[in-house]
Design a protein around this motif. Structure first.
Motif, PDB file in Angstrom:
ATOM      1  N   GLN A  25       0.767  -1.296  -0.072  1.00 20.89           N
ATOM      2  CA  GLN A  25      -0.079  -0.054   0.046  1.00 20.89           C
ATOM      3  C   GLN A  25       0.871   1.222  -0.066  1.00 20.89           C
ATOM      4  N   PHE A  26       0.217   2.345  -0.548  1.00 24.37           N
ATOM      5  CA  PHE A  26       0.932   3.580  -0.735  1.00 24.37           C
ATOM      6  C   PHE A  26      -0.258   4.713  -0.503  1.00 24.37           C
ATOM      7  N   ILE A  27       0.201   6.020  -0.236  1.00 22.00           N
ATOM      8  CA  ILE A  27      -1.018   6.798   0.157  1.00 22.00           C
ATOM      9  C   ILE A  27      -1.187   7.869  -1.131  1.00 22.00           C
ATOM     10  N   SER A  28      -2.336   8.158  -1.457  1.00 25.42           N
ATOM     11  CA  SER A  28      -2.806   8.936  -2.620  1.00 25.42           C
ATOM     12  C   SER A  28      -2.635  10.425  -2.147  1.00 25.42           C
ATOM     13  N   VAL A  29      -2.586  11.397  -2.988  1.00 19.10           N
ATOM     14  CA  VAL A  29      -2.390  12.736  -2.599  1.00 19.10           C
ATOM     15  C   VAL A  29      -3.427  13.318  -1.820  1.00 19.10           C
ATOM     16  N   THR A  30      -4.864  12.807  -1.585  1.00 20.83           N
ATOM     17  CA  THR A  30      -5.806  12.928  -0.698  1.00 20.83           C
ATOM     18  C   THR A  30      -5.849  12.144   0.566  1.00 20.83           C
ATOM     19  N   GLY A  31      -4.824  11.314   0.755  1.00 26.08           N
ATOM     20  CA  GLY A  31      -4.647  10.474   1.781  1.00 26.08           C
ATOM     21  C   GLY A  31      -5.274   9.368   1.905  1.00 26.08           C
ATOM     22  N   ARG A  32      -6.020   8.919   0.752  1.00 24.90           N
ATOM     23  CA  ARG A  32      -6.363   7.511   0.500  1.00 24.90           C
ATOM     24  C   ARG A  32      -5.329   6.442   0.581  1.00 24.90           C
ATOM     25  N   ILE A  33      -5.829   4.979   1.221  1.00 19.26           N
ATOM     26  CA  ILE A  33      -4.797   3.865   0.958  1.00 19.26           C
ATOM     27  C   ILE A  33      -5.098   3.251  -0.265  1.00 19.26           C
ATOM     28  N   VAL A  34      -4.055   3.089  -1.099  1.00 17.59           N
ATOM     29  CA  VAL A  34      -4.311   2.482  -2.342  1.00 17.59           C
ATOM     30  C   VAL A  34      -3.272   1.360  -2.541  1.00 17.59           C
ATOM     31  N   GLY A  35      -3.322   0.323  -3.542  1.00 19.24           N
ATOM     32  CA  GLY A  35      -2.179  -0.556  -3.762  1.00 19.24           C
ATOM     33  C   GLY A  35      -2.794  -1.701  -4.200  1.00 19.24           C
TER      34      GLY A  35
END
Length: 267
Positions: A25-35
């Motif tokens: 996982q990493f963090i999007s520019v709005t703070g969402r957790i994606v991966g």
């Protein structure tokens, strides 16, 4: 050599703990957790080569008002996510699964700066900026502690929010006690994942709580804040509630904030 040792140590943890699946996982520019999720059998290969996702995942794959993808178009290449093995951690609510934070890089086949740092990787940016600061000021470094406020909301029959679980009575222990089964589970999961919860209270909005963690290195603190949000979301699923981190979900009541306590250290 140091990274190779960490990768081997993670393999030992995988085998010892019985982990069979890993969230990268990493963090999007709005703070969402994606991966992505990948079976643990592929740990070594993924640790070396990484995984690929479209660049636009760093902007949630959302579109603007004109319907265009934000930041990157569908024709763009795919980023490469490389796991940071020191962040590997088993999920206490399903011990078959672990998570690891990742750093994002440009695709290796890009004509410009192939394999370079992906500038939309906000977590990677934090590391780079902090490292540059330490180099410039002879090892001076930042530590940070956060005080995240959030609301525990009831879920209506239609699945939508149906008000807070408690009354908006700030610092009242009886309202804090109403949410004890929920926040004690949050603390249990937090401690299992390395978070040191130091204090908490009921705030002055419906269902609004604040649980604070001990300060630490600025990147490690950011990872722990992300982990805390994931923990709250899981507890909400288990308890049939909604864990709301929106800054202002309701008019007429206090908003949710997140104080940042920052200090500079040497040594």
């Amino acid at each position: 050599e140091g990274r190779d040792k960490l990768v081997k140590q993670v393999r030992e943890k995988i085998n010892e703990l019985g982990v069979t699946y890993i969230y990268y996982q990493f963090i999007s520019v709005t703070g969402r957790i994606v991966g992505k999720g990948i079976p643990a059998d592929h740990w070594e290969r993924t640790a070396e080569r990484g995984f690929q996702l479209v660049y636009g995942s760093t902007a949630n794959l959302f579109v603007d008002r004109q319907g265009d993808y934000i930041g990157y178009g569908p024709e763009s290449s795919e980023l490469v996510g490389i796991p940071d093995p020191e962040t590997f951690c088993q999920l206490p609510w399903d011990k078959r699964v672990a998570r690891v934070f990742c750093t994002c890089f440009r695709n290796r086949e890009e004509r410009k700066n192939p394999g370079g740092h992906l500038t939309s990787d906000c977590r990677g940016n934090l590391r780079i900026i902090h490292n540059e600061f330490q180099d410039k000021y002879d090892g001076l470094h930042m530590r940070c502690g956060t005080e995240p406020e959030m609301m525990w909301l009831k879920r209506g029959e239609d699945g939508r929010p149906n008000g807070g679980v408690t009354k908006p009575n700030c610092y009242h222990i009886d309202q804090f006690e109403e949410l004890r089964p929920t926040f004690m589970k949050v603390i249990e999961y937090s401690q299992a994942m390395g978070l040191d919860i130091i204090q908490g209270d009921h705030e002055d909005a419906p269902g609004q709580l604040e649980l604070n963690t001990m300060y630490d290195d600025v990147l490690r603190n950011a990872d722990r804040l992300t982990t805390y949000r994931q923990i709250c979301a899981q507890v909400a699923r288990e308890d049939g509630l909604i864990a709301c981190f929106m800054s202002k979900p309701f008019m007429g009541v206090s908003a949710s904030g997140c104080h940042h306590n920052m200090s500079l250290w040497r040594g």
